[in-house]
Design a protein around this motif. Structure first.
Motif, PDB file in Angstrom:
ATOM      1  N   LEU A  11     -15.160  -9.664  -4.725  1.00  0.00           N
ATOM      2  CA  LEU A  11     -14.778  -9.944  -6.539  1.00  0.00           C
ATOM      3  C   LEU A  11     -15.175  -8.292  -6.835  1.00  0.00           C
ATOM      4  N   LEU A  12     -16.003  -7.468  -6.459  1.00  0.00           N
ATOM      5  CA  LEU A  12     -15.974  -5.982  -7.245  1.00  0.00           C
ATOM      6  C   LEU A  12     -14.572  -5.240  -6.960  1.00  0.00           C
ATOM      7  N   ILE A  13     -14.671  -5.165  -5.443  1.00  0.00           N
ATOM      8  CA  ILE A  13     -13.303  -4.456  -4.838  1.00  0.00           C
ATOM      9  C   ILE A  13     -11.642  -5.173  -6.320  1.00  0.00           C
ATOM     10  N   LEU A  14     -11.735  -6.572  -6.021  1.00  0.00           N
ATOM     11  CA  LEU A  14     -10.753  -6.771  -6.662  1.00  0.00           C
ATOM     12  C   LEU A  14     -11.027  -6.704  -8.655  1.00  0.00           C
ATOM     13  N   LEU A  15     -12.295  -6.355  -8.834  1.00  0.00           N
ATOM     14  CA  LEU A  15     -11.945  -6.014 -10.259  1.00  0.00           C
ATOM     15  C   LEU A  15     -11.266  -4.126 -10.136  1.00  0.00           C
ATOM     16  N   PHE A  16     -11.992  -3.674  -9.240  1.00  0.00           N
ATOM     17  CA  PHE A  16     -12.016  -2.213  -9.254  1.00  0.00           C
ATOM     18  C   PHE A  16     -10.438  -2.043  -9.235  1.00  0.00           C
ATOM     19  N   GLY A  17      -9.941  -2.860  -7.946  1.00  0.00           N
ATOM     20  CA  GLY A  17      -8.564  -2.756  -8.244  1.00  0.00           C
ATOM     21  C   GLY A  17      -7.259  -2.642  -9.284  1.00  0.00           C
ATOM     22  N   ALA A  18      -7.586  -3.729  -9.783  1.00  0.00           N
ATOM     23  CA  ALA A  18      -7.533  -4.294 -11.328  1.00  0.00           C
ATOM     24  C   ALA A  18      -7.370  -3.339 -12.368  1.00  0.00           C
ATOM     25  N   SER A  19      -8.423  -2.774 -12.537  1.00  0.00           N
ATOM     26  CA  SER A  19      -9.043  -1.620 -13.424  1.00  0.00           C
ATOM     27  C   SER A  19      -8.364  -0.803 -13.066  1.00  0.00           C
ATOM     28  N   LEU A  20      -8.058   0.173 -12.190  1.00  0.00           N
ATOM     29  CA  LEU A  20      -7.185   0.966 -11.912  1.00  0.00           C
ATOM     30  C   LEU A  20      -5.977   0.918 -12.179  1.00  0.00           C
ATOM     31  N   PHE A  21      -5.945  -0.510 -11.611  1.00  0.00           N
ATOM     32  CA  PHE A  21      -3.871  -0.973 -12.489  1.00  0.00           C
ATOM     33  C   PHE A  21      -4.066  -0.970 -13.522  1.00  0.00           C
ATOM     34  N   VAL A  22      -4.800  -0.766 -14.255  1.00  0.00           N
ATOM     35  CA  VAL A  22      -4.272  -1.058 -16.222  1.00  0.00           C
ATOM     36  C   VAL A  22      -4.550   0.103 -16.456  1.00  0.00           C
ATOM     37  N   LEU A  23      -5.691   1.189 -16.086  1.00  0.00           N
ATOM     38  CA  LEU A  23      -5.380   2.431 -16.124  1.00  0.00           C
ATOM     39  C   LEU A  23      -4.464   3.033 -15.682  1.00  0.00           C
ATOM     40  N   ALA A  24      -3.740   3.006 -15.039  1.00  0.00           N
ATOM     41  CA  ALA A  24      -2.084   3.387 -14.201  1.00  0.00           C
ATOM     42  C   ALA A  24      -1.454   2.924 -15.720  1.00  0.00           C
ATOM     43  N   ILE A  25      -1.389   2.176 -16.018  1.00  0.00           N
ATOM     44  CA  ILE A  25      -0.104   0.976 -16.379  1.00  0.00           C
ATOM     45  C   ILE A  25      -0.345   1.836 -18.227  1.00  0.00           C
ATOM     46  N   GLY A  26      -1.959   2.242 -18.208  1.00  0.00           N
ATOM     47  CA  GLY A  26      -2.310   3.097 -20.255  1.00  0.00           C
ATOM     48  C   GLY A  26      -1.596   3.767 -19.661  1.00  0.00           C
ATOM     49  N   HIS A  27      -1.717   5.339 -18.426  1.00  0.00           N
ATOM     50  CA  HIS A  27      -1.559   6.458 -18.390  1.00  0.00           C
ATOM     51  C   HIS A  27      -0.277   6.292 -18.484  1.00  0.00           C
ATOM     52  N   HIS A  28       0.705   5.813 -17.931  1.00  0.00           N
ATOM     53  CA  HIS A  28       2.245   6.243 -17.919  1.00  0.00           C
ATOM     54  C   HIS A  28       2.688   5.160 -19.042  1.00  0.00           C
ATOM     55  N   THR A  29       1.956   4.482 -20.099  1.00  0.00           N
ATOM     56  CA  THR A  29       3.033   3.953 -20.945  1.00  0.00           C
ATOM     57  C   THR A  29       3.225   5.595 -21.750  1.00  0.00           C
ATOM     58  N   ARG A  30       1.926   6.100 -22.119  1.00  0.00           N
ATOM     59  CA  ARG A  30       1.241   7.409 -22.702  1.00  0.00           C
ATOM     60  C   ARG A  30       2.583   8.027 -22.763  1.00  0.00           C
ATOM     61  N   GLU A  31       2.535   8.129 -20.837  1.00  0.00           N
ATOM     62  CA  GLU A  31       3.863   9.418 -20.247  1.00  0.00           C
ATOM     63  C   GLU A  31       5.472   8.795 -20.959  1.00  0.00           C
ATOM     64  N   LEU A  32       5.411   7.935 -21.146  1.00  0.00           N
ATOM     65  CA  LEU A  32       7.026   7.449 -21.393  1.00  0.00           C
ATOM     66  C   LEU A  32       6.946   7.404 -22.873  1.00  0.00           C
ATOM     67  N   LEU A  33       6.266   6.952 -23.526  1.00  0.00           N
ATOM     68  CA  LEU A  33       5.988   7.692 -24.781  1.00  0.00           C
ATOM     69  C   LEU A  33       6.575   9.131 -24.908  1.00  0.00           C
ATOM     70  N   VAL A  34       5.572   9.606 -24.511  1.00  0.00           N
ATOM     71  CA  VAL A  34       5.342  10.825 -24.242  1.00  0.00           C
ATOM     72  C   VAL A  34       7.127  12.443 -24.216  1.00  0.00           C
ATOM     73  N   LEU A  35       7.545  11.641 -22.825  1.00  0.00           N
ATOM     74  CA  LEU A  35       8.599  11.871 -22.681  1.00  0.00           C
ATOM     75  C   LEU A  35       9.740  12.044 -22.387  1.00  0.00           C
ATOM     76  N   GLY A  36       9.537  10.251 -22.804  1.00  0.00           N
ATOM     77  CA  GLY A  36      11.037   9.312 -23.371  1.00  0.00           C
ATOM     78  C   GLY A  36      11.764   9.167 -22.599  1.00  0.00           C
ATOM     79  N   ASP A  37      11.774  10.081 -20.928  1.00  0.00           N
ATOM     80  CA  ASP A  37      12.421   9.278 -20.181  1.00  0.00           C
ATOM     81  C   ASP A  37      11.609   8.797 -18.988  1.00  0.00           C
ATOM     82  N   SER A  38      12.197   7.542 -18.702  1.00  0.00           N
ATOM     83  CA  SER A  38      11.149   6.901 -17.893  1.00  0.00           C
ATOM     84  C   SER A  38      11.117   6.951 -16.176  1.00  0.00           C
TER      85      SER A  38
END
Length: 183
Positions: A11-38
């Protein structure tokens, strides 16, 4: 107590992967807002988000396997170790670039990709390592059981051969073995 804890460790691996996914979504959402291109942020999300989901799925899959607690511990430690090693290597390249005075371009994306890749590599390597150790233990147990049976059979055969040899010696000396005198 520790075995029970390690039994739940995938379950630690599951939570680790889910956390990395949430971090990726947050980071790339910020990029999307800055760049304007998806296009670029979505492509980057595929590169570091899908492996994170695969890692979470790997943790879920590992949780459902019949691996023993020590084998699960091995897999989890390999997974986290792989993530740490890949991240340290990529992080070291960032440190070198900074020391050389070169600009860092997109360090978060590269680090997320490194963590995902290292964790998945560690998960796969750890699983096969645990499987190999488990098979070696089973082979050792089977070998010990065969050695025991071999020793037991050899002992019984020697005893039976000694009895037969004793009867053969008595027969060759002209004794019938009945205990009656023939004269």
């Amino acid at each position: 107590m520790w075995d029970r804890l390690w039994q739940q460790s995938p379950l630690l691996i599951l939570l680790f992967g889910a956390s990395l996914f949430v971090l990726a979504i947050g980071h790339h959402t910020r990029e999307l807002l800055v760049l304007g291109d998806s296009t670029a942020p979505l492509a980057a999300l595929l590169l570091d988000g899908l492996p994170a989901v695969a890692l979470a799925a790997g943790g879920y899959w590992l949780y459902g396997t019949d691996l023993s607690a020590p084998c699960r511990r091995t897999v989890v430690l390999w997974c986290l170790g792989g993530a740490a090693i890949f991240t340290a290597v990529i992080g070291a390249t960032f440190v070198i670039r900074v020391l050389e005075g070169r600009p860092l371009v997109e360090p978060v994306f590269v680090l997320l990709t490194a963590v995902d890749t290292g964790a998945i590599a560690g998960l796969v390597t750890g699983y096969y390592n645990a499987q190999a150790r488990s098979e070696a233990r089973r082979a050792r147990t089977a070998s010990e059981a065969l050695m025991f049976v071999n020793g037991l059979i050899r002992h019984d055969l020697r005893n039976d051969l000694n009895v037969i040899r004793g009867h053969a010696d008595l027969a060759s000396n002209g004794e019938t073995g009945t205990g009656l005198d023939s004269t």
